[in-house]
Write a protein that holds these residues in place. Structure first.
Motif, PDB file in Angstrom:
ATOM      1  N   ASP A 164       0.838  -1.205   0.000  1.00 46.64           N
ATOM      2  CA  ASP A 164       0.000   0.000   0.000  1.00 46.64           C
ATOM      3  C   ASP A 164       0.872   1.254   0.000  1.00 46.64           C
ATOM      4  O   ASP A 164       0.598   2.210   0.727  1.00 46.64           O
ATOM      5  CB  ASP A 164      -0.912  -0.041   1.235  1.00 46.64           C
ATOM      6  N   MET A 165       1.924   1.237  -0.813  1.00 44.47           N
ATOM      7  CA  MET A 165       2.858   2.358  -0.835  1.00 44.47           C
ATOM      8  C   MET A 165       2.205   3.609  -1.416  1.00 44.47           C
ATOM      9  O   MET A 165       1.331   3.522  -2.271  1.00 44.47           O
ATOM     10  CB  MET A 165       4.099   1.994  -1.650  1.00 44.47           C
ATOM     11  N   PHE A 183       7.818  13.043  -3.843  1.00 44.14           N
ATOM     12  CA  PHE A 183       8.648  12.019  -3.213  1.00 44.14           C
ATOM     13  C   PHE A 183       8.023  10.668  -3.569  1.00 44.14           C
ATOM     14  O   PHE A 183       6.943  10.332  -3.090  1.00 44.14           O
ATOM     15  CB  PHE A 183       8.719  12.233  -1.709  1.00 44.14           C
ATOM     16  N   ILE A 184       8.714   9.886  -4.397  1.00 40.42           N
ATOM     17  CA  ILE A 184       8.088   8.731  -5.032  1.00 40.42           C
ATOM     18  C   ILE A 184       8.496   7.399  -4.414  1.00 40.42           C
ATOM     19  O   ILE A 184       8.163   6.334  -4.942  1.00 40.42           O
ATOM     20  CB  ILE A 184       8.357   8.726  -6.551  1.00 40.42           C
ATOM     21  N   GLY A 185       9.176   7.438  -3.255  1.00 39.17           N
ATOM     22  CA  GLY A 185       9.514   6.197  -2.568  1.00 39.17           C
ATOM     23  C   GLY A 185      10.238   5.238  -3.480  1.00 39.17           C
ATOM     24  O   GLY A 185      11.143   5.607  -4.234  1.00 39.17           O
ATOM     25  N   ASP A 186       9.799   3.972  -3.450  1.00 38.11           N
ATOM     26  CA  ASP A 186      10.361   2.956  -4.340  1.00 38.11           C
ATOM     27  C   ASP A 186       9.431   2.701  -5.527  1.00 38.11           C
ATOM     28  O   ASP A 186       9.396   1.605  -6.081  1.00 38.11           O
ATOM     29  CB  ASP A 186      10.610   1.656  -3.572  1.00 38.11           C
ATOM     30  N   GLY A 187       8.676   3.742  -5.910  1.00 38.69           N
ATOM     31  CA  GLY A 187       7.838   3.642  -7.101  1.00 38.69           C
ATOM     32  C   GLY A 187       8.670   3.664  -8.366  1.00 38.69           C
ATOM     33  O   GLY A 187       8.235   3.189  -9.423  1.00 38.69           O
ATOM     34  N   VAL A 188       9.869   4.227  -8.268  1.00 37.39           N
ATOM     35  CA  VAL A 188      10.867   4.217  -9.339  1.00 37.39           C
ATOM     36  C   VAL A 188      12.222   4.059  -8.669  1.00 37.39           C
ATOM     37  O   VAL A 188      12.473   4.649  -7.624  1.00 37.39           O
ATOM     38  CB  VAL A 188      10.848   5.525 -10.153  1.00 37.39           C
ATOM     39  N   VAL A 224      11.731  12.901  -6.453  1.00 32.78           N
ATOM     40  CA  VAL A 224      12.743  12.396  -5.521  1.00 32.78           C
ATOM     41  C   VAL A 224      12.507  10.906  -5.287  1.00 32.78           C
ATOM     42  O   VAL A 224      11.639  10.514  -4.497  1.00 32.78           O
ATOM     43  CB  VAL A 224      12.708  13.147  -4.179  1.00 32.78           C
ATOM     44  N   PRO A 225      13.254  10.026  -5.958  1.00 31.94           N
ATOM     45  CA  PRO A 225      13.179   8.598  -5.635  1.00 31.94           C
ATOM     46  C   PRO A 225      13.911   8.330  -4.326  1.00 31.94           C
ATOM     47  O   PRO A 225      14.823   9.073  -3.955  1.00 31.94           O
ATOM     48  CB  PRO A 225      13.894   7.935  -6.814  1.00 31.94           C
ATOM     49  N   SER A 226      13.526   7.278  -3.643  1.00 31.94           N
ATOM     50  CA  SER A 226      14.219   6.945  -2.394  1.00 31.94           C
ATOM     51  C   SER A 226      15.644   6.487  -2.648  1.00 31.94           C
ATOM     52  O   SER A 226      16.522   6.676  -1.813  1.00 31.94           O
ATOM     53  CB  SER A 226      13.444   5.864  -1.638  1.00 31.94           C
ATOM     54  N   HIS A 227      15.867   5.878  -3.789  1.00 29.37           N
ATOM     55  CA  HIS A 227      17.200   5.382  -4.141  1.00 29.37           C
ATOM     56  C   HIS A 227      17.599   5.993  -5.472  1.00 29.37           C
ATOM     57  O   HIS A 227      17.241   5.498  -6.548  1.00 29.37           O
ATOM     58  CB  HIS A 227      17.198   3.849  -4.205  1.00 29.37           C
ATOM     59  N   GLY A 228      18.324   7.091  -5.397  1.00 31.63           N
ATOM     60  CA  GLY A 228      18.731   7.797  -6.601  1.00 31.63           C
ATOM     61  C   GLY A 228      18.660   9.293  -6.382  1.00 31.63           C
ATOM     62  O   GLY A 228      18.147   9.767  -5.364  1.00 31.63           O
ATOM     63  N   GLU A 229      19.191  10.042  -7.311  1.00 29.58           N
ATOM     64  CA  GLU A 229      19.250  11.495  -7.168  1.00 29.58           C
ATOM     65  C   GLU A 229      17.928  12.152  -7.546  1.00 29.58           C
ATOM     66  O   GLU A 229      17.202  11.672  -8.420  1.00 29.58           O
ATOM     67  CB  GLU A 229      20.376  12.061  -8.050  1.00 29.58           C
ATOM     68  N   ALA A 230      17.623  13.256  -6.860  1.00 24.50           N
ATOM     69  CA  ALA A 230      16.462  14.067  -7.235  1.00 24.50           C
ATOM     70  C   ALA A 230      16.660  14.574  -8.659  1.00 24.50           C
ATOM     71  O   ALA A 230      17.775  14.895  -9.078  1.00 24.50           O
ATOM     72  CB  ALA A 230      16.306  15.234  -6.267  1.00 24.50           C
ATOM     73  N   THR A 231      15.561  14.640  -9.400  1.00 20.11           N
ATOM     74  CA  THR A 231      15.656  15.038 -10.805  1.00 20.11           C
ATOM     75  C   THR A 231      14.453  15.880 -11.201  1.00 20.11           C
ATOM     76  O   THR A 231      13.373  15.744 -10.620  1.00 20.11           O
ATOM     77  CB  THR A 231      15.749  13.799 -11.719  1.00 20.11           C
ATOM     78  N   GLN A 232      14.638  16.712 -12.195  1.00 22.28           N
ATOM     79  CA  GLN A 232      13.527  17.486 -12.732  1.00 22.28           C
ATOM     80  C   GLN A 232      12.911  16.820 -13.956  1.00 22.28           C
ATOM     81  O   GLN A 232      11.917  17.302 -14.478  1.00 22.28           O
ATOM     82  CB  GLN A 232      13.996  18.906 -13.068  1.00 22.28           C
ATOM     83  N   ARG A 233      13.498  15.711 -14.380  1.00 24.56           N
ATOM     84  CA  ARG A 233      12.947  14.901 -15.470  1.00 24.56           C
ATOM     85  C   ARG A 233      12.895  13.454 -15.000  1.00 24.56           C
ATOM     86  O   ARG A 233      13.922  12.897 -14.609  1.00 24.56           O
ATOM     87  CB  ARG A 233      13.810  14.992 -16.725  1.00 24.56           C
TER      88      ARG A 233
END
Length: 319
Positions: A164-165, A183-188, A224-233
């Motif tokens: 239920d993320m 903030f997209i968690g582990d959605g990507v 903002v993925p939880s694992h990876g750099e924040a991005t504008q694309r």
């Protein structure tokens, strides 16, 4: 590690699992909402230190702030491990969805689900078991939190990686424009992460694919993925995740065209073909994920199974 400012009221605190910090000025100083808390108390301490640095830099003097709440995107230990430390230090609330709350309370559920029974010692680590906490607020995709600065936190369903993320979408107006952070968690999974692991843990493959489309279709100034750099694309990163999923589906279908196999044999062949050298924890995570792919492909009508000599074998269904 210092927080990275995305825009006036939004920060990212980098780590093995990134933490978001949403800040709003009020009459007493500032209120802070944190998105996820890392793996353990050390991460919790690091996060609070980073928040303190944010306010020590405002006008070159220390500013009063209150950590209002932690928002957990989901219940995995690397997202909830700092909850207890931060809550003990600040008295903050903890927000989580109904479907994730049980695993935040009973943190032994994650390794039990991954292993499919009582786990071996190598699975009972802080990477999969965090200190338990009790969510104080159950949130849903209907929930909205209005901050003292007029900014609004809303929640987007991003199912698939776990039960239920949710993604955390923040929007505020600076007097001229509305700015948003998602903030997209582990959605990507970020580019480096997905290229390194290639078969990331998934509970529901179909829902994860749907969530990738939701993320791609949600506008934000920053993702903002939880694992990876924040991005504008986010489009390219989403597409890389989609390629990884197609690759794993294709791998399973290809090996089953050659012969009927057990899930253990499918796991071995997929790991070999993707040059993955399995250790106990990764073995458990990928095996659980392969099972999810098998269920998905079975429901899609592409593969089936039968039991022979007390062994379940999977086979391809010819088009």
């Amino acid at each position: 590690m210092q927080a990275i400012k995305l825009f006036d009221s939004v920060y990212v605190i980098p780590g093995a699992t990134n933490t978001g910090a949403i800040v709003a000025k009020n009459t007493d100083g500032y209120e802070v909402y944190l998105v996820d808390t890392g793996m353990n108390a050390n991460d919790g301490k690091r996060i609070l230190n980073a928040v303190e640095e944010i306010f020590s830099e405002k006008n070159n003097e220390s500013a009063n702030f209150t950590v209002k709440a932690i928002i957990n995107t989901h219940s995995h230990a690397d997202h909830t491990g700092g909850n207890k430390y931060i809550q003990d230090k600040t008295g903050c609330e903890i927000y989580a969805t109904n479907g994730e709350s049980g695993s935040i309370i009973n943190t032994f559920l994650q390794p039990a689900i991954v292993w499919g029974g009582f786990p071996i010692p190598e699975i009972k680590t802080s990477y999969l078991i965090s200190e338990p906490t009790i969510p104080t607020n159950i949130i849903s995709t209907e929930t909205k939190i209005t901050l003292s600065n007029g900014g609004v936190i809303s929640f987007v369903p991003l199912l698939g990686h776990y039960f239920d993320m949710i993604g955390v979408l923040y929007a505020c107006n600076d007097g001229f424009n509305t700015k948003t952070a998602f903030f997209i968690g582990d959605g990507v999974f970020g580019r480096t992460h997905i290229l390194k692991y290639w078969i990331p843990f998934l509970y529901d493959v179909e829902k994860f694919k749907e969530s990738l489309e939701i993320i791609k279709g949600t506008y934000a100034n920053w993702y903002v993925p939880s694992h990876g750099e924040a991005t504008q694309r986010i489009e390219e990163t989403v597409e890389l995740n989609q390629i990884a999923i197609i690759s794993t589906e294709t791998c399973i279908l290809q090996v089953l065209k050659e012969s009927d196999l057990s899930e253990e044999e499918i796991l071995q062949k997929c790991a070999d073909l993707n040059d993955i050298n399995l250790k106990p924890a990764q073995y458990a995570l990928i095996k659980s994920t392969i099972r999810s792919y098998l269920s998905y492909l079975n429901l899609s009508g592409k593969i089936s199974y039968y039991i022979k000599e007390n062994k379940m074998l999977w086979h391809s269904i010819a088009n």
